[in-house]
Design an enzyme around this catalytic site. Structure first.
Site, PDB file in Angstrom:
ATOM      1  N   LEU A 609       0.827  -1.216   0.000  1.00 47.50           N
ATOM      2  CA  LEU A 609       0.000   0.000   0.000  1.00 47.50           C
ATOM      3  C   LEU A 609       0.847   1.245   0.000  1.00 47.50           C
ATOM      4  O   LEU A 609       0.422   2.306  -0.429  1.00 47.50           O
ATOM      5  CB  LEU A 609      -0.894   0.029   1.250  1.00 47.50           C
ATOM      6  CG  LEU A 609      -2.013  -0.989   1.352  1.00 47.50           C
ATOM      7  CD1 LEU A 609      -2.653  -0.938   2.720  1.00 47.50           C
ATOM      8  CD2 LEU A 609      -3.046  -0.733   0.266  1.00 47.50           C
ATOM      9  N   GLY A 610       2.033   1.151   0.545  1.00 51.87           N
ATOM     10  CA  GLY A 610       2.883   2.331   0.606  1.00 51.87           C
ATOM     11  C   GLY A 610       4.126   2.020   1.412  1.00 51.87           C
ATOM     12  O   GLY A 610       4.274   0.924   1.961  1.00 51.87           O
ATOM     13  N   ARG A 611       5.006   3.014   1.438  1.00 51.32           N
ATOM     14  CA  ARG A 611       6.246   2.852   2.180  1.00 51.32           C
ATOM     15  C   ARG A 611       6.463   4.059   3.056  1.00 51.32           C
ATOM     16  O   ARG A 611       6.159   5.169   2.664  1.00 51.32           O
ATOM     17  CB  ARG A 611       7.434   2.771   1.213  1.00 51.32           C
ATOM     18  CG  ARG A 611       7.591   1.437   0.593  1.00 51.32           C
ATOM     19  CD  ARG A 611       8.643   1.464  -0.487  1.00 51.32           C
ATOM     20  NE  ARG A 611       8.714   0.138  -1.061  1.00 51.32           N
ATOM     21  CZ  ARG A 611       9.544  -0.810  -0.620  1.00 51.32           C
ATOM     22  NH1 ARG A 611      10.397  -0.546   0.344  1.00 51.32           N
ATOM     23  NH2 ARG A 611       9.525  -2.010  -1.150  1.00 51.32           N
ATOM     24  N   GLY A 612       7.028   3.806   4.204  1.00 55.32           N
ATOM     25  CA  GLY A 612       7.380   4.926   5.074  1.00 55.32           C
ATOM     26  C   GLY A 612       8.819   4.767   5.510  1.00 55.32           C
ATOM     27  O   GLY A 612       9.507   3.852   5.076  1.00 55.32           O
ATOM     28  N   GLY A 615       9.046   1.216   7.151  1.00 49.47           N
ATOM     29  CA  GLY A 615       8.848  -0.062   6.486  1.00 49.47           C
ATOM     30  C   GLY A 615       7.774   0.032   5.431  1.00 49.47           C
ATOM     31  O   GLY A 615       7.369   1.111   5.022  1.00 49.47           O
ATOM     32  N   ASP A 732       4.423  14.601  14.574  1.00 52.21           N
ATOM     33  CA  ASP A 732       4.666  14.358  13.152  1.00 52.21           C
ATOM     34  C   ASP A 732       3.351  14.407  12.387  1.00 52.21           C
ATOM     35  O   ASP A 732       3.041  13.539  11.598  1.00 52.21           O
ATOM     36  CB  ASP A 732       5.362  13.003  12.986  1.00 52.21           C
ATOM     37  CG  ASP A 732       6.162  12.934  11.697  1.00 52.21           C
ATOM     38  OD1 ASP A 732       6.379  13.995  11.064  1.00 52.21           O
ATOM     39  OD2 ASP A 732       6.573  11.831  11.320  1.00 52.21           O
TER      40      ASP A 732
END
Ligand SMILES: *[C@@H]1O[C@H](CO)[C@@H](O)[C@H](O)[C@H]1NC(C)=O
Ligand SMILES: *[C@@H]1O[C@H](CO)[C@@H](O)[C@H](O)[C@H]1NC(C)=O
Ligand SMILES: *[C@@H]1O[C@H](CO)[C@@H](O)[C@H](O)[C@H]1NC(C)=O
Ligand SMILES: *[C@@H]1O[C@H](CO)[C@@H](O)[C@H](O)[C@H]1NC(C)=O
Ligand SMILES: *[C@@H]1O[C@H](CO)[C@@H](O)[C@H](O)[C@H]1NC(C)=O
Ligand SMILES: *[C@@H]1O[C@H](CO)[C@@H](O)[C@H](O)[C@H]1NC(C)=O
Ligand SMILES: *[C@@H]1O[C@H](CO)[C@@H](O)[C@H](O)[C@H]1NC(C)=O
Ligand SMILES: *[C@@H]1O[C@H](CO)[C@@H](O)[C@H](O)[C@H]1NC(C)=O
Ligand SMILES: *[C@@H]1O[C@H](CO)[C@@H](O)[C@H](O)[C@H]1NC(C)=O
Length: 781
Positions: A609-612, A615, A732
């Site tokens: 779904l995505g990366r941060g 991870g 954040d």
């Protein structure tokens, strides 16, 4: 006449013998001068040949014709030293510190008159191995801040131990590697040992036991640092300064550190010290006591000394002098006797044992210690006997030794004690016959461990579940609630004696059905086919006082049979009654990695779904179609910072619940896996809709939607800041951390940087972290 001549001759002989500099010494001094790039700084006479004079030359001291001292500290000398310096055989004192001398440090071996050698703060690049030979009278040696043998590092040769008069040895930042040599601990005169800033490793050797050192600096070793316990320092009763900071020392601060009555300056910060702060330490007076950045536990005592710092530890309370809950103290006692395994130290770090790994509560009281296959090494602590409410202790398949403490027999609620497959020995204390004892696989002498088995007719769960079934080994890491044997036993005891007392007051048939039916199906399936043992039951209890939902996951990973997950949006609103039942207890959100592998198709790229920073997030789908988001920390980024964020996320999300905060459904910690499981947010991050809507061919957000999103976020933040039990600061808050669900309802996510708001005077000054512009302004200010 002859007589007079003889007298004159004698006089001149005397002059020659006692006044003119020894030619050998003169030669060395000339070589010394010739090796310098800037000899003029010595201000020696151009063509002189009598350094001993009188008058003697600058920086030179003689005894009769022999040079005994060279004193040229901080003169700015550049160049190299003659390699035969040790021919100055009467040299007592050489002081060349704080110059820019370079090249190979000459050997001073054999200088048996040498008492003082200061060669520190130069640029020497190697030190000969024989440097230390035959220095019989050496008392003070300083070699700090030289780049000796940088590529290989070096270690003090054994010959140094013959310098029995050595009092001060200082070699800070001089490239020492390897263990601290053990002979240093038994050098009879050594009182000041300063070896900071090297690359020493290993433990403080046992030879330091009882050493007369007054000052010991082993701080800030590079490349990991020194390890092992620090017990031995408490035997060094002359210590007044002890600096051990910036290493990886482990274990507790020794109880008897109070024996160090002369100790005034103690730096233990930035190690991995664990356990309670000993009373004796709290009662000492220091000019400086630094305990920051360890993993010290228990209460923060009222220190007698004003000069103390102790931030960043794992104390149960934030305030000095507040005691921990008695259960916390008893469990720290348990931890102490199993030598503080890191995984437990990480989790057992507040005043709420019901949230700890391996601990489960019933009605807010600790009722199960469940740490099978946990690699626990140590002995069983009598302090566990203080946990009145304990009904089960499951410690099978560890590495526990020693006896079962006699006073465990006083645990009045105890029903099950499983210690199978350990190394428990000694006489078996007499437990009540209602206790189900499992001690197989131990060298234990006992006569009555089979006695209690006729309590009911159900077959013994522990004996028919293979101790090394895949499920139990998966749980080695503390994913204890998925231990199926626990569930079945609980069902059993539920049936046996708690049915009426627990369920009747609740009087909710729905609840019963909700719980018991899936459980029975689950247990039935388990018995039928032991290959299905990797089925996991994960129950998400919540604080019963909160009007929210309990989640139940029954995920079967082998043949894809029953999988249900009741998300917060869809479950029955029966949290409080469920929270009271004996089957489901508050505290654990652990899910086995295997289950998550199955629901994400083994973390398939197409499910990404995505990366941060932390991870990759995968989409997962349970058999009933419920969607979840699975955030998996990448192995490469498992730094201590990432682990802190992981812990923070769990710590925060298991305490706060709000419809505008993303819910944590569970997590996994197994081996290197660190995984968080959240509710799935179908529309993704707000940032996508604000900044990438064109490329992603999304509809632009309408103003109404934007306003609603802003309001949702504000509600979530208001809750975090002021309405939850504790105040949290997100630190954040940015559009990529705001997720949108169906209908574009917004929820705040990513709690890795969240911080408990400091409360007033006792707040510790911490470095501001977070992303500027994404911080609450009053916090940044
Ligand atoms: C330092 O290195 C030199 C050569 O590079 C070597 O001869 C010497 O033995 C080393 N010193 C020590 C103390 O090991
Ligand atoms: C020995 O070390 C102590 C402590 O650092 C210091 O105060 C003392 O001056 C040193 N003695 C000599 C002669 O260098
Ligand atoms: C130090 O030595 C004493 C006497 O030999 C011994 O009893 C003690 O256990 C030792 N302490 C440590 C920490 O090694
Ligand atoms: C050190 O302290 C312990 C207890 O705190 C005590 O039993 C022991 O006698 C002390 N050792 C010495 C040498 O005083
Ligand atoms: C520690 O305490 C002493 C005496 O109370 C005081 O003089 C000193 O300044 C303090 N040092 C620090 C670093 O606070
Ligand atoms: C188990 O403990 C031993 C020492 O107590 C340690 O060396 C080993 O790495 C541990 N194993 C695991 C899987 O944690
Ligand atoms: C258990 O034994 C320990 C020491 O053996 C003692 O300190 C503790 O008070 C005992 N606890 C109970 C509940 O009896
Ligand atoms: C078991 O414990 C002993 C000491 O108690 C230790 O030497 C051994 O390494 C441990 N084994 C494992 C597998 O942790
Ligand atoms: C079991 O414990 C005994 C001491 O009680 C020890 O000598 C033995 O080595 C241990 N065995 C194992 C396999 O750890």
């Amino acid at each position: 006449m002859r007589k007079k001549f003889a007298f004159v001759l004698l006089l001149s002989l005397v002059r020659v013998v006692f006044s003119a500099t020894d030619p050998g010494d003169l030669d060395i001094l000339m070589q010394f001068r010739d090796g310098l790039e800037n000899p003029e700084l010595l201000k020696w006479p151009e063509n002189g040949d009598d350094p001993c004079g009188p008058p003697s030359w600058n920086h030179v001291v003689c005894d009769k014709s022999r040079v005994t001292q060279i004193q040229a500290q901080a003169v700015g000398l550049k160049g190299t030293l003659p390699q035969n310096l040790n021919k100055l055989s009467m040299l007592k004192n050489i002081g060349l510190q704080k110059n820019q001398l370079s090249g190979k440090l000459p050997s001073i071996s054999g200088l048996s008159n040498l008492v003082y050698a200061y060669l520190d703060y130069n640029n020497f690049d190697s030190i000969p191995a024989e440097f230390f030979d035959g220095l019989d009278n050496l008392q003070f040696l300083a070699l700090d801040q030289n780049n000796f043998n940088a590529s290989t590092g070096w270690s003090f040769p054994k010959a140094l131990q013959n310098s029995a008069q050595l009092t001060n040895l200082s070699c800070m930042s001089c490239n020492l590697i390897g263990p601290l040599p053990d002979f240093l601990g038994s050098m009879p005169s050594l009182t000041n040992l300063r070896l900071s800033g090297n690359r020493l490793s290993g433990e403080i050797p046992g030879t330091f036991n009882g050493s007369a050192l007054q000052m010991l600096w082993l701080n800030d070793q590079l490349g990991g640092g020194m390890t092992g316990p620090i017990d031995v320092v408490a035997t060094m009763e002359s210590l007044s300064v002890l600096w051990l900071h910036g290493n990886q020392f482990t274990g507790p601060i020794p109880e008897n550190i109070g024996n160090l009555t002369l100790l005034k300056d103690l730096n233990l910060n930035s190690n991995n010290l664990v356990g309670l702060i000993p009373d004796s330490l709290a009662n000492m007076r220091f000019n400086n006591l630094d305990l920051n950045n360890n993993q010290l536990m228990g209460p923060i005592p009222m220190f007698k000394t004003p000069n103390v710092t102790f931030a960043s530890n794992k104390f149960c309370q934030a305030t000095q002098g507040l005691p921990c809950a008695p259960e916390v103290m008893a469990l720290i006692g348990f931890l102490d006797w199993v030598n503080y395994p890191q995984r437990l130290v990480n989790s057992w770090s507040d005043n709420e044992p019901c949230n700890w790994v391996g601990i489960r509560c019933f009605s807010g009281k600790v009722s199960i210690i469940n740490l099978p296959h946990y690699n626990l090494s140590g002995t069983l602590s009598p302090s566990v006997a203080k946990l009145d409410s304990l009904s089960e202790i499951r410690l099978q398949s560890n590495n526990l030794t020693g006896p079962i403490p006699e006073n465990w027999t006083s645990l009045k609620s105890l029903e099950t004690l499983d210690l199978s497959d350990n190394n428990i020995s000694g006489p078996l204390p007499k437990f009540s016959s209602t206790v189900k004892l499992v001690t197989t696989g131990n060298p234990i002498s006992d006569g009555h461990k089979t006695a209690p088995s006729n309590r009911d007719n159900t077959p013994s769960v522990s004996s028919d579940s293979p101790p090394n079934s895949p499920s139990s080994s998966l749980k080695g890491s503390g994913s204890t609630p998925t231990d199926s044997s626990v569930e079945s036993t609980k069902t059993k005891s539920f049936k046996r004696n708690t049915f009426v007392s627990i369920v009747a007051p609740v009087a909710s048939f729905a609840v019963l059905a909700f719980l018991v039916i899936p459980l029975s199906i689950y247990c039935y399936k388990k018995r039928k086919d032991s290959k299905l043992a990797s089925t996991s039951l994960v129950i998400h209890p919540r604080d019963p006082s909160e009007d929210n939902v309990v989640k139940v996951v029954v995920a079967n990973n082998t043949h894809g049979s029953t999988s249900t997950l009741t998300g917060s949006g869809s479950a029955s609103r029966n949290g409080s009654s469920i929270g009271e039942s004996h089957v489901i207890e508050a505290g654990n959100l652990v899910i086995s990695v295997q289950v998550l592998r199955n629901v994400t198709k083994n973390f398939a790229p197409e499910n990404e779904l995505g990366r941060g920073g932390f991870g990759v997030v995968y989409k997962g789908e349970l058999d009933d179609g419920t969607q979840i988001a699975v955030k998996r920390m990448e192995a490469g980024v498992i730094t201590s910072k990432a682990l802190d964020e992981f812990q923070a996320e769990i710590a925060v999300l298991s305490k706060v619940r709000h419809r505008h905060l993303v819910s944590l459904l569970g997590y996994s910690i197994e081996g290197n896996e660190r995984i968080l499981v959240y509710e799935y947010m179908s529309q993704g991050a707000l940032s996508k809709h604000l900044f990438h809507w064109k490329s992603l061919k999304l509809e632009p957000l309408s103003w109404k939607r934007r306003l609603n999103i802003a309001l949702d976020v504000a509600r979530g933040m208001e809750y975090l800041h002021s309405l939850a039990h504790q105040s949290f600061i997100h630190r954040d808050l940015k559009s990529s951390n705001i997720l949108l669900g169906d209908d574009f309802k917004a929820k705040v996510s990513d709690f890795g940087l969240v911080k408990l708001a400091p409360d007033g005077e006792k707040s510790v000054v911490t470095r501001l972290a977070g992303t500027f512009g994404y911080l609450a302004p009053e916090y940044a200010a």
